[in-house]
Design a protein around this motif. Structure first.
Motif, PDB file in Angstrom:
ATOM      1  N   ALA A 241      57.229  70.996  59.619  1.00 30.53           N
ATOM      2  CA  ALA A 241      57.714  71.729  60.784  1.00 30.53           C
ATOM      3  C   ALA A 241      56.590  71.958  61.785  1.00 30.53           C
ATOM      4  O   ALA A 241      56.790  71.833  63.005  1.00 30.53           O
ATOM      5  CB  ALA A 241      58.320  73.060  60.359  1.00 30.53           C
ATOM      6  N   ALA A 242      55.398  72.271  61.294  1.00 28.53           N
ATOM      7  CA  ALA A 242      54.255  72.455  62.191  1.00 28.53           C
ATOM      8  C   ALA A 242      53.904  71.156  62.900  1.00 28.53           C
ATOM      9  O   ALA A 242      53.583  71.146  64.092  1.00 28.53           O
ATOM     10  CB  ALA A 242      53.053  72.980  61.406  1.00 28.53           C
ATOM     11  N   LEU A 243      53.979  70.039  62.175  1.00 28.94           N
ATOM     12  CA  LEU A 243      53.688  68.735  62.767  1.00 28.94           C
ATOM     13  C   LEU A 243      54.684  68.402  63.870  1.00 28.94           C
ATOM     14  O   LEU A 243      54.298  67.961  64.952  1.00 28.94           O
ATOM     15  CB  LEU A 243      53.706  67.657  61.678  1.00 28.94           C
ATOM     16  CG  LEU A 243      53.421  66.243  62.139  1.00 28.94           C
ATOM     17  CD1 LEU A 243      51.975  66.132  62.602  1.00 28.94           C
ATOM     18  CD2 LEU A 243      53.698  65.261  61.026  1.00 28.94           C
ATOM     19  N   VAL A 244      55.962  68.647  63.613  1.00 35.55           N
ATOM     20  CA  VAL A 244      56.992  68.394  64.626  1.00 35.55           C
ATOM     21  C   VAL A 244      56.800  69.323  65.823  1.00 35.55           C
ATOM     22  O   VAL A 244      56.937  68.910  66.977  1.00 35.55           O
ATOM     23  CB  VAL A 244      58.400  68.552  64.013  1.00 35.55           C
ATOM     24  CG1 VAL A 244      59.468  68.549  65.085  1.00 35.55           C
ATOM     25  CG2 VAL A 244      58.658  67.452  62.996  1.00 35.55           C
ATOM     26  N   ALA A 245      56.468  70.595  65.547  1.00 34.05           N
ATOM     27  CA  ALA A 245      56.278  71.562  66.631  1.00 34.05           C
ATOM     28  C   ALA A 245      55.105  71.189  67.529  1.00 34.05           C
ATOM     29  O   ALA A 245      55.113  71.459  68.725  1.00 34.05           O
ATOM     30  CB  ALA A 245      56.072  72.961  66.049  1.00 34.05           C
ATOM     31  N   VAL A 246      54.088  70.557  66.975  1.00 38.20           N
ATOM     32  CA  VAL A 246      52.940  70.132  67.778  1.00 38.20           C
ATOM     33  C   VAL A 246      53.227  68.796  68.453  1.00 38.20           C
ATOM     34  O   VAL A 246      52.840  68.569  69.599  1.00 38.20           O
ATOM     35  CB  VAL A 246      51.671  70.047  66.891  1.00 38.20           C
ATOM     36  CG1 VAL A 246      50.534  69.368  67.613  1.00 38.20           C
ATOM     37  CG2 VAL A 246      51.259  71.436  66.439  1.00 38.20           C
ATOM     38  N   ALA A 247      53.938  67.899  67.765  1.00 41.03           N
ATOM     39  CA  ALA A 247      54.177  66.553  68.286  1.00 41.03           C
ATOM     40  C   ALA A 247      55.108  66.546  69.490  1.00 41.03           C
ATOM     41  O   ALA A 247      54.902  65.765  70.425  1.00 41.03           O
ATOM     42  CB  ALA A 247      54.744  65.664  67.187  1.00 41.03           C
ATOM     43  N   MET A 248      56.124  67.408  69.494  1.00 41.43           N
ATOM     44  CA  MET A 248      57.090  67.393  70.594  1.00 41.43           C
ATOM     45  C   MET A 248      56.448  67.676  71.945  1.00 41.43           C
ATOM     46  O   MET A 248      56.640  66.902  72.889  1.00 41.43           O
ATOM     47  CB  MET A 248      58.243  68.361  70.293  1.00 41.43           C
ATOM     48  CG  MET A 248      59.165  67.823  69.227  1.00 41.43           C
ATOM     49  SD  MET A 248      60.434  68.963  68.659  1.00 41.43           S
ATOM     50  CE  MET A 248      61.118  69.615  70.128  1.00 41.43           C
TER      51      MET A 248
END
Length: 108
Positions: free
Chosen positions: A30-37
């Motif tokens: 979730a942290a990775l997706v939150a940063v990637a978007m």
């Protein structure tokens, strides 16, 4: 009240390791997706800002006329140009009429 002693780098790395071990895989994803978007959005804006901003080549045609033309010749050339412009406008209007009939938008 005295200030606490500064920690050594070894202790800071150990604390960071312990912090990362407490997180589950789902939280890391979730942290990775939150940063990637937002990163993808910002890269998209930067890329878009660099494309298609320069104007393309523009050709300008100029008619060269002699300085000894009479007023009658000038008026005849203007009338000829006006007739060509009206013919082009009528042709364009006819094309739109065809489209109107093709899509069933005519009022008849």
């Amino acid at each position: 009240m005295p200030l606490p002693r500064p920690s050594s780098p070894r202790i800071l790395l150990q604390d960071l390791r312990n912090f990362t071990r407490e997180r589950s895989t789902v939280q890391w994803m979730a942290a990775l997706v939150a940063v990637a978007m937002p990163v993808v959005i910002v890269i998209g804006f930067i890329t878009d800002a660099k494309t298609n901003i320069a104007p393309g080549e523009q050709l300008i045609y100029v008619d060269s006329w002699g300085s000894n033309r009479t007023d009658a010749e000038i008026k005849a050339a203007q009338q000829k140009a006006e007739a060509e412009r009206k013919a082009a406008a009528a042709a364009r209007q006819a094309e739109f009429k065809k489209l109107e009939k093709r899509f069933g938008m005519d009022e008849n």
